[in-house]
Write a protein that holds these residues in place. Structure first.
Motif, mmCIF file in Angstrom:
data_model
loop_
_atom_site.group_PDB
_atom_site.id
_atom_site.type_symbol
_atom_site.label_atom_id
_atom_site.label_comp_id
_atom_site.label_asym_id
_atom_site.label_seq_id
_atom_site.Cartn_x
_atom_site.Cartn_y
_atom_site.Cartn_z
ATOM 1 N N HIS A 1 -23.348 -7.980 8.191
ATOM 2 C CA HIS A 1 -24.629 -8.654 7.935
ATOM 3 C C HIS A 1 -25.397 -7.964 6.805
ATOM 4 N N ARG B 1 -31.321 -6.258 10.060
ATOM 5 C CA ARG B 1 -29.934 -5.823 9.945
ATOM 6 C C ARG B 1 -29.780 -4.326 10.217
ATOM 7 N N SER C 1 -23.067 -15.004 10.690
ATOM 8 C CA SER C 1 -24.143 -14.615 9.788
ATOM 9 C C SER C 1 -25.157 -15.729 9.576
#
Length: 454
Positions: free
Chosen positions: A229, A254, A389
């Protein structure tokens, strides 16, 4: 996070050019030639089938009435085409040998002028998703709203049977499965996942940034998925951020997800690990329409030995819609999802009981208990956030962040949870993303020939 529009366009152009060249050069004759190379009997004609998401297929007819499929892995749709093909062939052979799941028999595979191909047996049947989907809905699959409970249960039973068979297979490592030259099955390298392919294809993340070794524990692997990510945000130049605040939130999400990723797997961190297919859904299952029983399961790309949590989490496909198509308001999604989830759980329990009575499953191998808990304890959402994602930010801020860090009062509350290095790098990272947003360009990580040969 939306895909990079320029990367998306480049992917489509690459596929269109490749497909035009394929179709201009007598692909039916090539399919017959490849079938003759690998199959017994005399092939006589070939015809093109509808495109899949990742492959272009031809059905070959033999003089004796047999049929085979010659399938070319599509350039522009798959980043590492040779690896994908080899992994899929190994998975089909393993599943055919070690489970009761009916899969196509692989007659052979290799490389041709258009790229890697597989020659396999043709499986007669109807796609299960066609039995379930709303024919009036345009732009993708969605579950037929007026489907009868009896019909839905039959379809769910077919999927439950496949899932239970896969769940019984155990491995000591996480990664792609393959056959050693000794004849033994092993996990020797990291997996090629659906999300790796997606962010490389649509977000221009270079394939080389992904770690490719096998993993001995789930904590390391979940951390690697969290790093994916970060790679996604770092390497996607366009359509990644709206403004500085949006970039800060995405960066923080993230970093914090990487912080908690090692805590996701506790009970099953050191294995055993289960065979899992990222893309298993009713669109990959062929059924006998008269009985709604499984005739074959196709399209085994993105299959690997995975953390047990993936197997224990509720399936994403119960409404047929892919996660990237779900509404941003996850509460609205859950209102539609939960009734179907409870139906699936009932069907799964019945399927488990049938298998236990027949001796093909033990009580300890039931999935329904942990799967039911996965919505309450957040495992369903955490596994989705790890593997997809496209939906990461919505899932992180609505589900994962409050679960691990409590109510959000301000973004500054989350900044202090970052490491010293992460805080020091944030301003530079944000500045870089805003410059990229203005430039509206696309990096080139590999030449066309390098991409073709991957």
């Amino acid at each position: 996070m939306d895909s990079d529009d320029l990367a998306y366009q480049r992917s489509n152009v690459n596929f269109a050019v490749w497909l035009q060249r394929l179709l201009r050069n007598s692909p039916e004759a090539l399919a017959v030639q490849l079938a003759a190379r690998h199959c017994p009997g005399r092939p006589v004609t070939a015809s093109r089938l509808a495109n899949g998401a990742f492959n272009v297929c031809f059905r070959v007819n033999f003089e004796n009435g047999d049929q085979a499929i010659v399938r070319f892995t599509a350039f522009g749709r798959i980043i590492a085409r040779n690896e994908k093909t080899e992994d899929e062939v190994a998975t089909m052979e393993f599943v055919g040998q070690h489970t009761t799941i009916p899969v196509p028999k692989v007659f052979g595979y290799g490389k041709s002028v258009p790229g890697p191909y597989i020659v396999m047996s043709y499986v007669e049947g109807h796609i299960l998703s066609g039995y379930l989907k709303d024919p009036t809905h345009e732009g993708g699959n969605t579950l037929r709203p007026n489907i009868s409970l009896q019909a839905l249960c039959k379809a769910y039973h077919a999927m439950a049977d496949v899932m239970l068979e896969l769940s019984k297979v155990e491995f000591p490592f996480i990664g792609a499965i393959g056959k050693h030259e000794s004849g033994n099955w092993t996990v020797s390298k990291g997996p090629l996942t659906l999300n790796m392919n997606r962010i490389a294809q649509f977000s221009n993340v270079p394939h080389k940034v992904f770690q490719r070794q096998r993993f001995s524990n789930a904590a390391d692997y979940f951390e690697e998925l969290a790093n994916h990510h970060l790679h996604h945000l770092e390497y996607q130049r366009n359509d990644a951020v709206v403004d500085a605040l949006d970039c800060q939130k995405k960066y923080i999400a993230r970093c914090l997800f990487r912080k908690v990723s090692r805590e996701i797997s506790s009970e099953h961190c050191n294995g055993p690990f289960r065979l899992y297919c990222d893309d298993l859904n009713p669109g990959n299952v062929l059924i006998d329409p008269s009985k709604i029983t499984v005739a074959g399961v196709i399209d085994w790309e993105f299959s690997y030995a995975a953390p047990a949590e993936f197997t224990y989490a509720a399936p994403w496909w119960l409404l047929l819609e892919r996660p990237e198509s779900w509404e941003d308001d996850l509460n609205e999604f859950m209102e539609r999802y939960l009734p179907r989830f409870h139906t699936f759980l009932d069907v799964l329990r019945d399927c488990e009981t049938e298998k236990i009575k027949s001796g093909s499953l033990t009580e300890s191998q039931r999935l329904s208990i942990t799967m039911e808990q996965s919505l309450d304890n957040g495992l369903f959402w955490i596994c989705l956030a790890s593997r997809h994602s496209a939906m990461f930010d919505e899932i992180y801020w609505n589900i994962v962040d409050p679960k691990f860090f409590g109510p959000l009062t301000s973004i500054e509350d989350r900044m202090v949870l970052l490491s010293t290095e992460e805080r020091a790098n944030m301003d530079t990272f944000v500045e870089k993303k805003l410059v990229q947003k203005q430039q509206a360009t696309l990096d080139v990580h590999n030449s066309a020939k390098e991409l073709f040969d991957l």
